[in-house]
Structure formats: C-alpha cells, structure tokens
Design an enzyme around this catalytic site. Structure first.
Site, PDB file in Angstrom:
ATOM      1  CB  ALA A 207     -17.731  -0.981  -4.318  1.00  0.00           C
TER       2      ALA A 207
ATOM      3  NE  ARG B 105     -19.827  10.582  -4.694  1.00  0.00           N
ATOM      4  CZ  ARG B 105     -18.975   9.615  -5.030  1.00  0.00           C
ATOM      5  NH1 ARG B 105     -17.760   9.616  -4.521  1.00  0.00           N
ATOM      6  NH2 ARG B 105     -19.330   8.654  -5.851  1.00  0.00           N
TER       7      ARG B 105
ATOM      8  CG  ASP C 264     -12.433   1.522  -9.310  1.00  0.00           C
ATOM      9  OD1 ASP C 264     -13.440   0.935  -9.736  1.00  0.00           O
ATOM     10  OD2 ASP C 264     -12.484   2.413  -8.440  1.00  0.00           O
TER      11      ASP C 264
ATOM     12  CD  GLU D 214      -2.490   1.773   0.355  1.00  0.00           C
ATOM     13  OE1 GLU D 214      -2.479   3.000   0.120  1.00  0.00           O
ATOM     14  OE2 GLU D 214      -3.163   0.955  -0.304  1.00  0.00           O
TER      15      GLU D 214
ATOM     16  NE  ARG E  75     -15.322   4.290  -1.461  1.00  0.00           N
ATOM     17  CZ  ARG E  75     -15.469   3.436  -2.479  1.00  0.00           C
ATOM     18  NH1 ARG E  75     -14.672   2.390  -2.580  1.00  0.00           N
ATOM     19  NH2 ARG E  75     -16.406   3.633  -3.378  1.00  0.00           N
TER      20      ARG E  75
END
Length: 438
Positions: free
Chosen positions: A335, A200, A322, A38, A118
């Site tokens: 997702a 959003r 993605d 990551e 999320r």
C-alpha cells in the site's frame, strides 16, 4: 496531435482503492481535473489491518497533508515501538503464558508501527473528494485510443463511452486497464497465485491477554517457523489484536468467476483448517490461531513476480498500485509503494496541466517519466517481498540455523523500503520532465 482547444487536462482514475483515492486528493491539491470511475456502488474496503511504513507516510504528506491525516486519525501505535522476531516453532514449555519463544532479532521503526483498518482509512480519505468527481457502478470494459482525437476512450459494461486525456489504472490485481494495455492471454502480464495463503482476524485484546499473558500481547511479534508464520499487532486504541497467519501452500488456487476480488480470492474456511496448519508449532502460536473465529476466511496471496508488466505506461494510459506491481504482504509495503506511485503521478500530471497546450507525444513522454521513476523500486518490492516470506518460513536450511544472517538480511531489506528518499524522488521526476518535455 496538439489539443490547443482544451481548457484543461482531463484525467480518468479507474478504481477507488487506497492508491486511486490518495492520488485523487493529490490532484485536488494541484488543481488537476479528474474523475474516479469505481465499479462498486460505493467506496468499500474490507475491514482488515493495514500498515503504512515511514516512506509511505512521507509520500502521503507530500501528496497532501490530508492524506496522512486520514491515516493518523484512525491509526494506533503498537506498544513497544519495535517489531520483534521470535522462534514460534521450537518453543520451550507448554503453557503459552509462561513458555519461551526464543528471541531472534528486532526491527526499530522510527516512531513505531502504526496500523489501522483499511476501511477506516478509506472512510477518512473520501471525505476530501467532492461527489461530482466520482462515478459509481462503472465497470470498465476496455480502454482504446481514438486515432482522430488522440484521446483515450473508456468503454464501460453499461455501454457508456467517455473520453479522457490520461487514464490511470488503479483497479487492482485483475486490472482491466492492464488487460487493455497488454492483453489478457496466458502469456500476458498478470497477477498469479504466490502459493501463500493467509487467515486474518481481529480479536479482542482482552482475549489475547487472557490466553498469552500481558507481555506477549503488548508488542508487534513475528512468530516464525517452517512453512508458516504468524504476525500479531496489538492495537490498544481499538482494544484489539490483529492476527495474520500465513502458510506456504503447494496447491493451486481454484479459478472461478466472481463479481468481485473479495469473492474470487477470499474463500470460506474453518478454524480447524487454520489450526491444522500450525499443529507442530509451539503453544503460543497454537493459542493465537485458536483465538480466530470459528468461521473465518482464507485469503489467497497473488503477486506479479512471475509475469510482470514491461512498463507502467503506454501512450496516454498508465498503471499504479497493485495493477502495476501487485506484491505479497510480507514487507507490509504494498500500500505504501502505491502512495509513492500516486505522488509521482500527481507531480507529473500537475506539470502537464500547467502547459498551454499538449499533444499525444507530450503526454506519452510525461507518463514514460513516471514509469521510469517508479519501475525499478516497485519491482524490487515484488521480488523482495516474496524472498522475505522464504526467510520467515525457514525455506533455506542455512537461514534456519544462522539467525544473525537472517536478521541482517531482513533488516537491510526493511530499511531499503523505509528509508527511501521521497524528496529526491520528486526532484528526479521534475528534472526528467524538464529535459523530456522541451
């Protein structure tokens, strides 16, 4: 090249988003060795809403019940159990508490829509992944195949090089793994601006009820209109309403370098910018948009419709989520399709890991099965999600006036997503592997 000296399959997962983390838990269940690389210093996701549709929940359960439980632990049901479409443009009346948005049609979603933030889902999933299986601060530079060992070599920006038998790119719309597979030139597969942007936000449910009244604040509603739409999802469990206001945009998204996707594809905006986009809509939509904070962000929506990858696997390297098939969010299915990817990959890698030996050909064939199983369905989602935005925004004049045809089209597309046979997908995968890996 056969590797009989290998004690076990070694898998490198590049990227710790929802797909990569769910895959990791699925591999733990199947006793497959892996390491997540990551680039951030910790797992972090934006606090925006996420919906997993019924197909996704079945895939999560099959991956590992803990993945599904991670969602249900933090998800809340929207009241009413239906997803209603209304005319947010030709509204009758001026007071949003009493004005009428004409009902168009509705979707019924099994037990109803469930949603969460999320970041809350990610916080739940990572509790099931041992610290020793994760390496943070690892920004991938490239992936190559060693001609002598046949293994993949991952090179990171800090200069470290590591080897793996299989590399899985779960590294998002700017995937470095995809770039290593197909190149990064102008004609290479890549995510591009879909000419859709969104504002959003999560607002207190009490504010929504005060502005709209209890009835309009109690159900999942899609407020449609020309060139734009607004989705509202009340989340009683956290006393909030999730608002997504999307606009079709004729302009190009500015290109600039940034150290994260959130800085590259999320730009500062103002409430005035959002409200200006809905000036001609009815009072309910205008009231909804006005509930957003004064300082908000605008989100660029990228997808891979115009420059898709030809396959999700090459040699010992593959793509998922993605990085493989970025789509617009109009189906609420991106997702979830990643969860399906993760399940197929977990089953494929479990078969590989149980073999007494494996070589380059076996690994390549196994990953090719994954690509074949997943390609058509996930590419359909990319196409259908873009088309769904056109229906929401009345792009076709005949659809604007023919409500029944619009409803039938959207309902059919939604059920094609939701009703997918997850068990049959796994059975097909295992049967194909048995035939190919002789």
């Amino acid at each position: 090249m056969t590797r009989p000296d290998k004690k076990s399959l070694e898998v490198a997962i590049v990227g710790g988003g929802t797909t990569g983390l769910a895959l990791a838990v699925g591999l733990l269940k199947r006793n497959v060795n892996f390491t997540i690389y990551e680039r951030a210093e910790k797992f972090e996701e934006l606090g925006v809403g996420i919906i997993f549709t019924p197909n996704a929940e079945r895939a999560m359960e099959a991956l590992d019940p803990r993945v599904l439980q991670s969602f249900t632990n933090v998800a809340t049901h929207a009241s009413g159990g239906t997803f209603s479409f209304v005319d947010g443009f030709g509204e009758r009346g001026e007071d949003p508490q009493s004005s009428v948005e004409d009902f168009l049609f509705e979707l019924h979603v099994e037990e109803g829509y469930k949603a969460c933030r999320r970041c809350d889902f990610v916080d739940q999933v990572v509790q099931h992944i041992p610290e020793e299986n994760v390496r943070f601060g690892k920004w991938l530079e490239s992936v190559e195949t060693d001609d002598n060992s046949g293994r993949a070599i991952l090179t990171f920006q800090d200069g470290e090089r590591v080897e793996a038998d299989v590399v899985i790119g779960c590294d998002g719309i700017r995937s470095r793994v995809r770039g290593s597979m197909f190149g990064t030139g102008p004609s290479s597969p890549r995510a591009q601006y879909s000419h859709q942007l969104g504002f959003r936000g999560m607002v207190p449910l009490e504010k929504a009820i005060t502005a709209l009244g209890p009835e309009k604040s109690a159900s999942v509603l899609m407020h449609t209109g020309p060139g734009a739409f607004v989705l509202t999802v009340p989340l009683a469990g956290v006393n909030a309403m999730h608002i997504e206001a999307f606009v079709l945009d004729k302009n190009e998204w500015p290109e600039f370098k940034a150290d994260s996707d959130s800085k590259r594809y999320v730009l500062p905006a103002t409430l005035d910018e959002a409200t200006d986009a809905y000036t001609d809509f009815g009072p309910t939509v205008r009231a909804l948009v006005s509930l957003l904070p004064e300082k908000i962000d605008k989100w660029a929506v990228f997808d891979m419709l115009d420059a898709p990858v030809p396959t999700y696997a090459r040699s010992c390297v593959c793509l998922a989520g993605d990085s493989a098939h970025a789509s617009t969010p109009n189906h609420g299915g991106g997702a979830g399709i990643g969860m399906e990817d993760a399940l197929v990959l977990a089953e494929v890698l479990a078969v590989l890991s149980r073999r007494s030996s494996f070589d380059d050909f076996v690994i390549s064939e196994a990953l090719a099965v994954y690509s074949e199983v997943r390609y058509e369905r996930s590419q359909w989602l990319v196409q259908s999600s873009r088309r769904t935005a056109e229906l929401f925004t009345w792009k076709d004049r005949e659809y604007r006036t023919d409500v029944e045809e619009v409803g039938q089209d959207i309902i059919a597309r939604s059920h094609k997503l939701w009703d997918y046979d997850i068990d049959a997908m796994v059975t097909d995968t295992l049967q194909m592997l048995e035939k190919r890996l002789v």
